[in-house]
Design a protein around this motif. Structure first.
Motif, PDB file in Angstrom:
ATOM      1  N   GLU A  62       7.697   7.621  -4.132  1.00  9.01           N
ATOM      2  CA  GLU A  62       6.879   8.433  -3.233  1.00  9.01           C
ATOM      3  C   GLU A  62       5.815   7.585  -2.546  1.00  9.01           C
ATOM      4  OE1 GLU A  62       5.697  11.765  -1.182  1.00  9.01           O
ATOM      5  OE2 GLU A  62       7.404  11.662  -2.548  1.00  9.01           O
ATOM      6  N   VAL A  63       5.128   6.752  -3.318  1.00  9.47           N
ATOM      7  CA  VAL A  63       4.049   5.942  -2.759  1.00  9.47           C
ATOM      8  C   VAL A  63       4.606   4.867  -1.829  1.00  9.47           C
ATOM      9  CG1 VAL A  63       2.161   4.365  -3.343  1.00  9.47           C
ATOM     10  CG2 VAL A  63       2.522   6.419  -4.693  1.00  9.47           C
ATOM     11  N   GLU A  64       5.813   4.403  -2.099  1.00  6.89           N
ATOM     12  CA  GLU A  64       6.438   3.384  -1.247  1.00  6.89           C
ATOM     13  C   GLU A  64       6.675   3.896   0.167  1.00  6.89           C
ATOM     14  OE1 GLU A  64      10.512   1.892  -2.129  1.00  6.89           O
ATOM     15  OE2 GLU A  64       9.505  -0.017  -2.497  1.00  6.89           O
ATOM     16  N   ALA A  66       4.576   4.981   2.035  1.00  7.10           N
ATOM     17  CA  ALA A  66       3.460   4.495   2.853  1.00  7.10           C
ATOM     18  C   ALA A  66       3.839   3.231   3.619  1.00  7.10           C
ATOM     19  CB  ALA A  66       2.245   4.215   1.969  1.00  7.10           C
ATOM     20  N   MET A 121       0.549  -1.707  -4.136  1.00  5.69           N
ATOM     21  CA  MET A 121       0.787  -0.362  -4.670  1.00  5.69           C
ATOM     22  C   MET A 121       0.260  -0.247  -6.091  1.00  5.69           C
ATOM     23  SD  MET A 121       4.444   1.251  -3.497  1.00  5.69           S
ATOM     24  CE  MET A 121       5.409   0.053  -4.390  1.00  5.69           C
ATOM     25  N   GLU A 151      -1.116  11.401  -2.935  1.00  6.38           N
ATOM     26  CA  GLU A 151      -1.259  11.436  -1.474  1.00  6.38           C
ATOM     27  C   GLU A 151      -2.397  10.536  -1.009  1.00  6.38           C
ATOM     28  OE1 GLU A 151       0.900  13.058   0.763  1.00  6.38           O
ATOM     29  OE2 GLU A 151       1.937  12.934  -1.148  1.00  6.38           O
ATOM     30  N   LYS A 154      -1.098   6.958  -1.005  1.00  7.94           N
ATOM     31  CA  LYS A 154      -0.254   6.709   0.170  1.00  7.94           C
ATOM     32  C   LYS A 154      -1.103   6.503   1.420  1.00  7.94           C
ATOM     33  CE  LYS A 154       3.148   9.665   0.633  1.00  7.94           C
ATOM     34  NZ  LYS A 154       3.826  10.985   0.549  1.00  7.94           N
ATOM     35  N   GLN A 158      -1.518   3.029   3.757  1.00  6.60           N
ATOM     36  CA  GLN A 158      -1.109   3.008   5.163  1.00  6.60           C
ATOM     37  C   GLN A 158      -2.136   2.301   6.047  1.00  6.60           C
ATOM     38  OE1 GLN A 158      -0.478   7.139   6.026  1.00  6.60           O
ATOM     39  NE2 GLN A 158       1.469   7.237   4.933  1.00  6.60           N
TER      40      GLN A 158
END
Length: 222
Positions: A62-64, A66, A121, A151, A154, A158
């Motif tokens: 999920e975080v990837e 970003a 990350m 969230e 992320k 970004q």
């Protein structure tokens, strides 16, 4: 006007319009009058108080997301390397064009952080309170407060030109709040945030915009 490296605390009573202003700046809501003017190619990241997180990935997957642009660039580079490997016209103009394209994309890849994104990350997730043992857990296993941290991670990774944060400390513990304070102090872009945590506002901001009865008071102070 939001200036480069501004750290703005947006204050006002409940219902004064703080969240509405953030949504207008993020392009989610339209203003009832006037216009929002943004520099060309400016990027904006918005963290709302309430959000929806998908349940189809692990925490790391999920975080990837970003790094979507970085992953796309990496895939393009891999395809170009494949094209070069199967060609035999080593002295043709087309071959040299491919080499130039690989060089340009490789340079851009390094500017964006290259293969260091994994370490970045990990630093961010641990800073926000996750354990390494959480990395392969499904997002569905985390509570609402931890999903907000996902969230937030992320969004920070970004690295938008302007961060709009609506109550980012609501679900953070003291250690994570201190980590976020340090992150925002050193952030290369601009930040506008709403928070009921006065100590957090004082430690992060260098400018205060107060909303009251539809009017703005702008002070260059925390």
């Amino acid at each position: 006007m939001v200036n480069p490296r501004d750290r703005i605390g947006l204050t006002g009573k409940n219902g004064a319009g703080k969240t509405t202003l953030l949504k207008i700046m993020a392009g989610i809501d339209a203003p009832s009058s006037g216009n929002v003017t943004l520099p060309r190619e400016m990027t904006i990241g918005y963290l709302p108080q309430q959000m929806t997180v998908t349940d189809s990935r692990t925490l790391l997957e999920e975080v990837e997301l970003a790094f979507g642009g970085l992953m796309q660039l990496k895939a393009e580079m891999a395809e170009l390397h494949h094209q070069i490997a199967v060609r035999e016209d080593f002295h043709s103009p087309e071959y040299f064009k491919l080499l130039d394209l690989v060089h340009d994309k490789s340079h851009h890849f390094e500017i964006l952080g290259g293969d260091n994104y994994g370490a970045e990350m990990e630093r961010t997730l641990i800073g926000l309170g996750f354990e390494r043992s959480d990395f392969l857990r499904a997002t569905s296993e985390f509570s609402g407060g931890w999903r907000m941290r996902i969230e937030l991670a992320k969004l920070l990774l970004q690295k938008p030109d302007l961060l709009l944060l609506d109550e980012p400390t609501n679900h953070l513990d003291i250690e994570s709040i201190q980590w976020l304070e340090d992150f925002l102090k050193n952030y290369s872009g601009s930040v506008m945030l709403v928070s009921h945590d006065k100590a957090f506002l004082d430690n992060v901001t260098n400018r205060t915009i107060h909303l009251s009865l539809g009017r703005i008071s702008d002070q260059k102070m925390n």
